[in-house]
Design an enzyme around this catalytic site. Structure first.
Site, PDB file in Angstrom:
ATOM      1  N   SER A  14     -32.421  13.634  14.013  1.00 34.69           N
ATOM      2  CA  SER A  14     -31.344  13.434  14.969  1.00 34.69           C
ATOM      3  C   SER A  14     -31.709  12.343  15.979  1.00 34.69           C
ATOM      4  O   SER A  14     -31.986  11.213  15.601  1.00 34.69           O
ATOM      5  CB  SER A  14     -31.027  14.763  15.657  1.00 34.69           C
ATOM      6  OG  SER A  14     -29.838  14.675  16.395  1.00 34.69           O
ATOM      7  N   ASP A  20     -31.061  12.932   9.147  1.00 32.76           N
ATOM      8  CA  ASP A  20     -29.723  12.987   9.732  1.00 32.76           C
ATOM      9  C   ASP A  20     -29.719  12.339  11.122  1.00 32.76           C
ATOM     10  O   ASP A  20     -29.495  13.009  12.137  1.00 32.76           O
ATOM     11  CB  ASP A  20     -29.202  14.424   9.822  1.00 32.76           C
ATOM     12  CG  ASP A  20     -27.677  14.477   9.700  1.00 32.76           C
ATOM     13  OD1 ASP A  20     -27.106  13.618   9.008  1.00 32.76           O
ATOM     14  OD2 ASP A  20     -27.058  15.380  10.300  1.00 32.76           O
ATOM     15  N   HIS A  56     -26.504  19.846  10.066  1.00 28.73           N
ATOM     16  CA  HIS A  56     -27.364  18.859  10.734  1.00 28.73           C
ATOM     17  C   HIS A  56     -28.832  19.255  10.591  1.00 28.73           C
ATOM     18  O   HIS A  56     -29.688  18.418  10.296  1.00 28.73           O
ATOM     19  CB  HIS A  56     -26.955  18.795  12.207  1.00 28.73           C
ATOM     20  CG  HIS A  56     -27.579  17.681  12.985  1.00 28.73           C
ATOM     21  ND1 HIS A  56     -27.600  16.374  12.545  1.00 28.73           N
ATOM     22  CD2 HIS A  56     -28.201  17.675  14.199  1.00 28.73           C
ATOM     23  CE1 HIS A  56     -28.199  15.610  13.455  1.00 28.73           C
ATOM     24  NE2 HIS A  56     -28.580  16.382  14.459  1.00 28.73           N
TER      25      HIS A  56
END
Length: 382
Positions: free
Chosen positions: A210, A235, A296
């Site tokens: 992230s 991600d 996620h």
């Protein structure tokens, strides 16, 4: 009057959280041989107390401090669960830490609102260090006791980059604005290891999830003219970065090889960002993910499993004509996602996974052979 009472109770609770002594601070008084700067094992406790203490500090005025924005904890085969803190420009601590530049270095960078003892840090660290242990010979007869083979690696330098003093701020966009500063701190730390511990930049992989992936990209830009070997962007964060140019978000130029794994479209970055970009299950709504953020998170679940999976995650080249239209080029071979060591390739790839652990399905050929085998029946004699 009732509302005032509730407000006073909440303020008192926050003050208790902020004033309470930290478990982390208490460990510093232990003798050196028993010293543990960062214990990283799965806890039965639902909440990570140190993380929530940092979280509440951002909510209570005048208590938040950016004195130490980023901390670094080293894990190795001999101390797999108890990290030793490293500091830039502290030669004495570095000499005692056990850091060894002869071993590959893997740096893990968590994302926004991630706990210091979160599953990304635990699972990826544990997966890497599992490669330093003896392993069974899968070719042996299943009936007899399997012979153990030598470990694949002598050891690693696994460094957990903990920036939860910043990431615990609920203001996501305010945190995103600090990516450049955090990337600078990480780059300076690695540069210090290069200067004082003979670390080779080509032995370094950055694994970021992230916002951690965006920090990895920023560090890659700021370490120049040197280059990291590999960045795995799990991600990578999309909000605040989708409209940015390559100069301000992770990009293929940030390391010799950049591989991205895309598992969500809300929190993640939809477009390819590396030399190779993998889209498990078309990069959105991962299987049996019904809670917000689950897809996620699944990116680092897949990556951790890829490190020591015997099946592995294998993708086929594809073309994304639109969000809903994909062309799968299944006549162009299969390509491994993740894994250790990294396997450089170029392109965009589709990967199919199972809906629960272990997620890896192996190659298409292996899947076909497994489905063609007759069902095994266990005979029971009385």
């Amino acid at each position: 009057m009732r509302l005032l009472t509730i407000v006073l109770v909440v303020i008192a609770a926050l003050n208790i959280v902020v004033a309470a002594p930290s478990n982390e601070a208490a460990t510093t008084e232990l003798p050196e041989e028993d010293h543990c700067d960062h214990k990283l094992t799965k806890s039965n406790k639902y909440l990570d107390y140190p993380f929530w203490k940092k979280f509440f500090k951002h909510l209570v005025p005048f208590t938040s401090s950016s004195r130490s924005k980023m901390q670094f904890f080293l894990f190795k085969r001999d101390f797999p669960d108890c990290g030793r803190e490293l500091f830039a420009n502290d030669d004495e601590t570095l000499a005692r830490s056990g850091f060894d530049a002869r071993h590959p270095t893997r740096i893990i960078i968590h994302g926004w609102m991630s706990q210091g003892k979160g599953s990304l840090n635990r699972d990826v660290k544990t997966a890497y260090l599992s490669l330093t242990k003896p392993r069974p010979n899968d070719t042996d007869d299943a009936i007899s006791e399997p012979k153990m083979m030598a470990p694949l690696y002598e050891d690693f330098n696994i460094i957990v980059c903990d920036w939860s003093k910043i990431s615990s701020n609920v203001n996501y966009f305010g945190v995103a604005e600090m990516v450049e500063d955090l990337g600078y701190l990480l780059a300076e730390f690695v540069r210090y290891l290069h200067m004082r511990a003979d670390l080779r930049f080509d032995d370094v992989y950055l694994i970021g999830h992230s916002l951690g992936a965006q920090i990895a990209g920023s560090a890659g830009k700021q370490i120049r003219p040197h280059r990291f070997n590999t960045i795995f962007a799990l991600d990578p964060a999309g909000p605040a970065f989708r409209e940015q140019s390559d100069e301000y978000r992770i990009d293929a130029s940030d390391a010799h090889y950049v591989e991205s794994i895309h598992t969500s479209i809300g929190l993640g970055f939809e477009q390819p960002v590396g030399h190779s970009s993998f889209y498990p299950n078309f990069g959105k709504d991962q299987k049996k993910c019904y809670v917000y953020g689950c897809s996620h998170k699944r990116a680092h679940d897949y990556f951790a499993e890829s490190i020591n999976s015997t099946k592995g995650f294998w993708g086929i080249r594809c073309e994304r004509l639109s969000k809903k239209t994909w062309v799968l080029l299944d006549n162009d071979g299969e390509y491994r996602m993740g894994g250790e060591p990294s396997d450089p390739k170029n392109g965009t790839f589709y990967v199919k996974t199972y809906d629960k652990k272990p997620y890896a399905m192996g190659t298409i050929k292996a899947q076909a052979e497994a489905s063609a085998q007759p069902e095994r029946v266990t005979e029971v004699y009385h």
